[in-house]
Design a protein around this motif. Sequence first.
Motif, short mmCIF file in Angstrom:
data_model
loop_
_atom_site.label_atom_id
_atom_site.label_comp_id
_atom_site.label_asym_id
_atom_site.label_seq_id
_atom_site.Cartn_x
_atom_site.Cartn_y
_atom_site.Cartn_z
N ARG A 1 0.84 -1.21 0.00
CA ARG A 1 0.00 0.00 0.00
C ARG A 1 0.86 1.25 0.00
O ARG A 1 0.58 2.21 -0.72
CB ARG A 1 -0.93 0.02 1.21
N GLN A 2 1.92 1.27 0.83
CA GLN A 2 2.80 2.43 0.88
C GLN A 2 3.50 2.65 -0.46
O GLN A 2 3.61 3.77 -0.95
CB GLN A 2 3.83 2.29 1.99
N GLY A 3 3.96 1.55 -1.09
CA GLY A 3 4.61 1.67 -2.39
C GLY A 3 3.67 2.19 -3.46
O GLY A 3 4.03 3.05 -4.26
N LEU A 4 2.43 1.67 -3.48
CA LEU A 4 1.46 2.14 -4.47
C LEU A 4 1.04 3.58 -4.19
O LEU A 4 0.83 4.37 -5.12
CB LEU A 4 0.24 1.22 -4.49
N ARG A 5 0.93 3.94 -2.93
CA ARG A 5 0.58 5.32 -2.58
C ARG A 5 1.67 6.29 -3.05
O ARG A 5 1.38 7.35 -3.58
CB ARG A 5 0.37 5.45 -1.06
N ARG A 6 2.94 5.87 -2.90
CA ARG A 6 4.04 6.71 -3.40
C ARG A 6 3.96 6.84 -4.92
O ARG A 6 4.21 7.91 -5.47
CB ARG A 6 5.39 6.11 -3.00
N LEU A 7 3.63 5.74 -5.59
CA LEU A 7 3.54 5.78 -7.06
C LEU A 7 2.40 6.68 -7.53
O LEU A 7 2.47 7.23 -8.63
CB LEU A 7 3.35 4.38 -7.62
N GLN A 8 1.35 6.81 -6.74
CA GLN A 8 0.23 7.67 -7.14
C GLN A 8 0.69 9.12 -7.34
O GLN A 8 0.09 9.85 -8.12
CB GLN A 8 -0.89 7.63 -6.10
N TYR A 9 1.74 9.51 -6.65
CA TYR A 9 2.25 10.88 -6.77
C TYR A 9 3.42 10.98 -7.72
O TYR A 9 3.95 12.07 -7.91
CB TYR A 9 2.65 11.40 -5.38
N ARG A 10 3.83 9.88 -8.31
CA ARG A 10 4.92 9.88 -9.29
C ARG A 10 4.33 9.81 -10.69
O ARG A 10 4.33 8.78 -11.34
CB ARG A 10 5.85 8.69 -9.04
N HIS A 11 3.80 10.92 -11.13
CA HIS A 11 3.13 10.95 -12.43
C HIS A 11 4.09 10.63 -13.58
O HIS A 11 3.67 10.07 -14.59
CB HIS A 11 2.46 12.31 -12.65
N ASP A 12 5.38 10.93 -13.40
CA ASP A 12 6.35 10.61 -14.43
C ASP A 12 6.48 9.09 -14.60
O ASP A 12 6.59 8.59 -15.72
CB ASP A 12 7.70 11.23 -14.12
N VAL A 13 6.44 8.35 -13.51
CA VAL A 13 6.52 6.89 -13.58
C VAL A 13 5.25 6.33 -14.21
O VAL A 13 5.31 5.44 -15.07
CB VAL A 13 6.76 6.27 -12.18
N LEU A 14 4.09 6.84 -13.79
CA LEU A 14 2.83 6.38 -14.38
C LEU A 14 2.79 6.68 -15.87
O LEU A 14 2.37 5.85 -16.67
CB LEU A 14 1.64 7.04 -13.67
N ASP A 15 3.23 7.90 -16.25
CA ASP A 15 3.28 8.25 -17.67
C ASP A 15 4.20 7.30 -18.44
O ASP A 15 3.89 6.89 -19.56
CB ASP A 15 3.78 9.69 -17.86
N GLY A 16 5.32 6.93 -17.82
CA GLY A 16 6.25 6.01 -18.47
C GLY A 16 5.63 4.64 -18.69
O GLY A 16 5.83 4.03 -19.74
N CYS A 17 4.88 4.16 -17.71
CA CYS A 17 4.22 2.85 -17.86
C CYS A 17 3.17 2.90 -18.96
O CYS A 17 3.02 1.95 -19.72
CB CYS A 17 3.58 2.42 -16.53
N LEU A 18 2.43 4.00 -19.03
CA LEU A 18 1.41 4.14 -20.07
C LEU A 18 2.03 4.33 -21.46
O LEU A 18 1.62 3.71 -22.43
CB LEU A 18 0.48 5.31 -19.75
N THR A 19 3.04 5.20 -21.55
CA THR A 19 3.67 5.48 -22.83
C THR A 19 4.40 4.26 -23.37
O THR A 19 4.41 4.01 -24.57
CB THR A 19 4.66 6.66 -22.68
N GLY A 20 4.98 3.46 -22.47
CA GLY A 20 5.70 2.26 -22.89
C GLY A 20 4.83 1.24 -23.60
O GLY A 20 5.32 0.44 -24.38
N THR A 21 3.53 1.28 -23.36
CA THR A 21 2.61 0.35 -24.01
C THR A 21 2.10 0.87 -25.35
O THR A 21 1.54 0.12 -26.13
CB THR A 21 1.38 0.08 -23.13
N GLY A 22 2.25 2.17 -25.58
CA GLY A 22 1.71 2.77 -26.79
C GLY A 22 0.24 3.12 -26.67
O GLY A 22 -0.40 3.52 -27.64
N LEU A 23 -0.34 3.00 -25.47
CA LEU A 23 -1.75 3.31 -25.27
C LEU A 23 -2.01 4.79 -25.04
O LEU A 23 -3.13 5.24 -25.12
CB LEU A 23 -2.31 2.51 -24.09
N ALA A 24 -0.98 5.53 -24.70
CA ALA A 24 -1.13 6.96 -24.43
C ALA A 24 0.00 7.71 -25.14
O ALA A 24 1.10 7.18 -25.26
CB ALA A 24 -1.09 7.24 -22.94
N PRO A 25 -0.27 8.91 -25.61
CA PRO A 25 0.80 9.66 -26.26
C PRO A 25 1.85 10.07 -25.25
O PRO A 25 1.61 10.18 -24.06
CB PRO A 25 0.06 10.89 -26.82
#
Length: 175
Positions: free
Chosen positions: A148-172
């Motif tokens: 939970r703590q790790g996922l909560r930290r990731l919620q505020y790391r928009h750059d990491v979330l963007d990287g996961c989305l962009t890496g799939t090609g699902l988001a620009p």
Amino acid sequence: MTPPTTRTWSRRGRTPVVRVRGRSRRRLSVAALACYKPGESSRLIYRPCPDARPDGRKSFSWKDYRDLIQAAHQQLGGPIVLVWDNLNTHLAAGMRRYIADRDWLTVYQLPPYAPDLNPVEGIWSVVRRTTAANRAFADPHDLITAVRQGLRRLQYRHDVLDGCLTGTGLAPAPP
């Protein structure tokens, strides 16, 4: 409960050792949605599910996924295009009826065995390499708290979330 290992350091000639008291078959299931909306920050919505549930079920049911999608719809405040894998619970008859009854929900199934197209797989990889790496959990509660703590930290790391989305090609790619 079995700890994943990653690289670490120690003095030359002294191999680091992570001691584990014993193997356990206890586990933690987590469902997550990586959300993208043009012009806004990426979001992560998740729900943990420990294996000790009153109904005896050890994983998510289609109703648990339904509740997660409903919560995401309320948080995001708009239509949802859901892209997910072919987990049998995602394909259950109750879930298909739920999807058919919602005009704000469009679902696309990923091809079988395509983890590289699933942004949540990137999130699990980050959690395993950071929060759970080289750590022996004392009990299931310790594991749940750490995840939970790790996922909560990731919620505020928009750059990491963007990287996961962009890496799939699902988001620009972000500007």
